[in-house]
Design an enzyme around this catalytic site. Structure first.
Site, PDB file in Angstrom:
ATOM      1  N   LYS A  44      51.651  53.011  30.957  1.00 43.59           N
ATOM      2  CA  LYS A  44      50.767  51.868  31.315  1.00 43.59           C
ATOM      3  C   LYS A  44      49.377  52.694  32.017  1.00 43.59           C
ATOM      4  O   LYS A  44      48.493  51.895  32.413  1.00 43.59           O
ATOM      5  CB  LYS A  44      51.402  50.881  32.007  1.00 43.59           C
ATOM      6  N   LYS A  46      49.482  53.879  35.038  1.00 36.44           N
ATOM      7  CA  LYS A  46      49.565  53.453  36.292  1.00 36.44           C
ATOM      8  C   LYS A  46      50.503  54.403  36.937  1.00 36.44           C
ATOM      9  O   LYS A  46      51.589  54.881  36.656  1.00 36.44           O
ATOM     10  CB  LYS A  46      50.646  52.065  36.637  1.00 36.44           C
TER      11      LYS A  46
HETATM   12  N1  C2G Z   1      50.286  39.615  40.361  1.00 38.66           N
HETATM   13  C1  C2G Z   1      49.936  38.420  40.817  1.00 38.66           C
HETATM   14  N2  C2G Z   1      48.705  38.572  41.902  1.00 38.66           N
HETATM   15  C2  C2G Z   1      48.252  39.792  42.317  1.00 38.66           C
HETATM   16  C3  C2G Z   1      48.724  40.756  41.756  1.00 38.66           C
HETATM   17  C4  C2G Z   1      49.773  40.831  40.910  1.00 38.66           C
HETATM   18  O1  C2G Z   1      50.268  37.322  40.637  1.00 38.66           O
HETATM   19  N3  C2G Z   1      47.400  39.492  43.219  1.00 38.66           N
HETATM   20  C5  C2G Z   1      51.108  39.497  39.320  1.00 38.66           C
HETATM   21  C6  C2G Z   1      50.763  40.002  37.953  1.00 38.66           C
HETATM   22  O2  C2G Z   1      50.023  39.320  37.100  1.00 38.66           O
HETATM   23  C7  C2G Z   1      52.121  40.343  37.357  1.00 38.66           C
HETATM   24  C8  C2G Z   1      53.050  40.987  38.530  1.00 38.66           C
HETATM   25  O3  C2G Z   1      52.398  40.203  39.768  1.00 38.66           O
HETATM   26  O4  C2G Z   1      52.593  39.215  36.720  1.00 38.66           O
HETATM   27  C9  C2G Z   1      53.286  42.117  38.696  1.00 38.66           C
HETATM   28  O5  C2G Z   1      52.003  42.708  38.761  1.00 38.66           O
HETATM   29  P1  C2G Z   1      51.980  44.330  38.515  1.00 38.66           P
HETATM   30  O6  C2G Z   1      52.975  45.136  39.311  1.00 38.66           O
HETATM   31  O7  C2G Z   1      50.538  44.871  38.575  1.00 38.66           O
HETATM   32  O8  C2G Z   1      52.468  44.325  37.129  1.00 38.66           O
HETATM   33  P2  C2G Z   1      51.614  45.048  35.758  1.00 38.66           P
HETATM   34  O9  C2G Z   1      51.291  46.442  35.758  1.00 38.66           O
HETATM   35  O10 C2G Z   1      50.667  43.759  35.379  1.00 38.66           O
HETATM   36  O11 C2G Z   1      52.743  44.986  34.792  1.00 38.66           O
HETATM   37  O12 C2G Z   1      55.299  44.285  30.610  1.00 38.66           O
HETATM   38  C10 C2G Z   1      54.462  43.922  31.517  1.00 38.66           C
HETATM   39  C11 C2G Z   1      53.880  44.913  32.614  1.00 38.66           C
HETATM   40  O13 C2G Z   1      54.866  45.462  32.985  1.00 38.66           O
HETATM   41  C12 C2G Z   1      53.204  44.209  33.770  1.00 38.66           C
END
Ligand code: C2G
Length: 128
Positions: A44, A46
């Site tokens: 990803k 990340k």
């Molecule tokens: N999120 C949120 N508000 C934020 C930050 C994050 O609602 N200010 C939500 C994201 O939309 C996501 C969840 O928290 O649904 C987790 O965010 P991340 O850890 O950034 O996940 P991500 O990298 O988007 O990975 O297969 C799906 C992926 O693994 C998602």
């Protein structure tokens, strides 16, 4: 029992994540989190501050989370939904429409992303 699943890296767990987990849990009786493995984070593009085991420990301490499973790839969601008899798949709205194909298997819901907070913003603020 209505089962909900969501996926993510959940690094440096913050109130935006908790807000998502709380609302996801409120959609059912049991919330599973597919937590991105360190290897999948690389896919990803990340780089998480905390390793998988540390992120899992923190997530499992959150009252809204009932179970944490590893997320190792983009394609396991369908299999997970069947394996865990999921009723609702949830993601934050930054993923709007990205997983609509899963509506063949379960309800798909995108919950509004919490503005004003993100792990990358925290890292940036701390480095300044
Ligand atoms: N999120 C949120 N508000 C934020 C930050 C994050 O609602 N200010 C939500 C994201 O939309 C996501 C969840 O928290 O649904 C987790 O965010 P991340 O850890 O950034 O996940 P991500 O990298 O988007 O990975 O297969 C799906 C992926 O693994 C998602």
């Amino acid at each position: 029992m209505k089962k909900v699943i969501t996926y993510g890296t959940f690094d440096l767990l913050h109130w935006g994540h908790v807000n998502l987990l709380k609302r996801a849990r409120e959609l059912g009786d049991y919330l599973i989190v597919g937590l991105s493995s360190d290897e999948f984070n690389k896919i990803k593009h990340k780089q998480s501050f905390h390793k998988y085991e540390e992120r899992r420990l923190i997530l499992e301490a959150i009252r809204y989370v009932d179970e944490v499973i590893p997320e190792d790839n983009w394609t396991q969601k369908e299999e997970d939904i069947k394996k865990y008899s999921i009723d609702t798949f949830v993601m934050g709205s930054d993923w709007e429409n990205e997983f609509d194909e899963l509506s063949e298997l379960c309800e798909v819901k995108y919950l509004k992303r919490t503005d004003g907070i993100s792990t990358s913003q925290i890292k940036e603020d701390l480095s300044n």
